[in-house]
Scaffold this active site. Structure first.
Site: not given
Ligand code: UDX
Length: 437
Positions: A87, A152, A253, A255, A264, A332
């Site tokens: 999507t 999900e 989350f 960091h 996402c 992405r």
């Molecule tokens: C996310 C959600 O966590 C997941 O539940 C959903 O289904 C899809 O989107 P994802 O995109 O795979 O998953 O990665 P995630 O680990 O959540 O990190 C997303 C982004 O946030 C990354 O660019 C990561 O580097 C950044 N991030 C994450 C931070 O900058 N700081 C943090 O503390 C955590």
């Protein structure tokens, strides 16, 4: 055990299909892309996802998992159909659900008897009604179905673990019969006492967006705190740690970094914000998180430019890490795209390296010079930017690095290097929200 079809073999579809077959069900993963299915049938996995290859192999061998392009037959022979197609973000920020709509129509056409139709793709609130309408319009007279929303929460890089050991399973279903069937699909988790939330469809759809947007908001918040820390001489790591010790906040989350990316958060924040505007109930917090995230990516470019002397022109910069986070080949919306583009636009040269994602980045920057190790990347550069916190970058030798670079200049956008060591080896450095040189 149930016969199940999962339509769409992207991250969500493939991991969910393989995961459900691991629960003991017979799963067919169907996709209209012939090359993808051929690859899967020959035992290859089209995406990099730790543990997925083993999971698929184990269940294919056990005869519980198969792949097909014959979507119609797969639908006809199954009791539960999962919709797990993409999507993408549409022009107006809202999610584009045309693939979901197309699948809904083909499910309708092939509805021979009662089936549960379940959406796993992240879809705008109200999509459930749309899918039901399309199925109703295209199904034969003896067709019968219940609709379920089962969002999900997989993270790329740990998707298999997230599927097999979820925090919760959300099932949005108005019919008790459909809820019971879904509970059966997830029985092994239920037996392990994983919370299973039974909601209505709109609530389930909302939970997904609300959770993702909140996590994105949390990241943008800590990034802004980090930026302010820089101005007042505070250390964001200590601030985040103490914040996280408050159980109401949690340390996850928090960091700081170069801004969130991936498939996402950027898409889902735009989608919920667009939906909220459309419904006359704007989400100012999420609108702000989006702007903050875009600014954060630009801030990283400014930091690198400042470190290197105010101008990229004629300079060579090593970019370590291209994926939007470690353990994935997905680039992405990665902050490294912004960085590479700016350096190139302003007359600099980029040497890029990622342990897994070089190939994915080639689609965005085919002309770039890609390296095979951090050593090769950093050699004779005027500056290095760490963009992804891969473990191999955490352990890179600053002693070696200093000797191989033209000048010891480093931007650590993930705060993974020791500040004491950077000082000890005489680096000129910057990071996000901590002491800089
Ligand atoms: C996310 C959600 O966590 C997941 O539940 C959903 O289904 C899809 O989107 P994802 O995109 O795979 O998953 O990665 P995630 O680990 O959540 O990190 C997303 C982004 O946030 C990354 O660019 C990561 O580097 C950044 N991030 C994450 C931070 O900058 N700081 C943090 O503390 C955590």
């Amino acid at each position: 055990m149930k016969k199940i079809t999962v339509i769409g073999t992207g991250y969500v579809g493939l991991v969910s299909g393989a995961g459900i077959s691991d629960f003991g069900h017979h799963v067919t993963c169907a996709d209209i892309i012939d090359s993808k299915i051929k690859m899967l049938q020959s035992g290859k996995i089209p995406i990099y996802e730790p543990g997925l290859s083993d999971l698929v192999e184990r269940n294919v061998k056990a005869g519980r998992l198969a792949f097909t392009t014959d979507v119609d037959s797969a639908i006809q022979s199954s009791a539960v159909i999962f919709i797990a197609v993409g999507t993408p973000q549409g022009d107006n920020g809202e999610a584009n659900i045309s693939a979901v709509e197309a699948v809904a129509k083909s499910i309708g056409k092939n509805l021979n008897g009662y089936k549960v139709i379940c959406t796993k793709s992240t879809v705008p609130i109200g999509t459930g009604d749309r899918v039901c309408k399309l199925v109703n319009e295209s199904m034969p007279v003896d067709g019968e179905f219940d609709y379920v929303s089962n969002p999900e929460f997989l993270r790329e890089g740990s998707a298999v673990k997230d599927f097999l050991w979820p925090d919760r399973v959300v099932i949005g279903a108005t019919s008790e019969k459909a809820f019971d069937i879904m509970r059966d699909v997830y029985r092994p988790l239920y037996v392990n006492e994983k919370p299973m939330l039974h909601t209505n469809v709109a609530t389930a759809e909302m939970i997904k967006y609300a959770a993702n947007a909140f996590l994105a908001l949390k990241i943008s918040y800590i990034n802004e705190v980090a930026n302010l820390c820089e101005k007042v001489g505070a250390d964001v790591h200590q601030v985040a740690k103490a914040m996280g010790q408050d159980g109401r906040i949690s340390p996850k989350f928090l960091h700081p970094g170069p801004g969130y990316g991936g498939s996402c958060f950027p898409k889902d924040t735009h989608a919920i914000a667009a939906l909220a505007r459309k419904k006359g109930s704007p989400m100012n917090t999420i609108e702000a998180a989006i702007v903050t995230n875009q600014d954060q990516k630009k801030r990283m470019v400014d930091k690198m430019r400042n470190l290197i002397g105010g101008n990229f022109s004629g300079k060579t910069v090593g970019v370590l890490g291209l994926a939007f986070k470690p353990n994935t080949d997905d680039v992405r919306e990665s902050a490294s795209i912004e960085m590479i583009q700016a350096i190139m636009d302003e007359g600099g040269t980029v040497k890029a390296y990622d342990p897994i994602a070089n190939e994915s980045m080639e689609e965005f920057f085919p002309e770039l010079s890609y390296c095979q190790s951090w050593e090769e990347t950093c050699k004779q550069t005027d500056g290095v930017a760490i963009m992804t916190e891969w473990n191999e970058f955490r352990g890179l030798s600053l002693e070696k690095l200093k000797v191989m670079m033209n000048s010891p200049v480093i931007l650590d956008t993930r705060n993974i290097l020791s500040i004491n060591k950077l000082i000890e080896f005489g680096f000129q450095f910057d990071n996000v929200g901590r002491e800089k040189s």
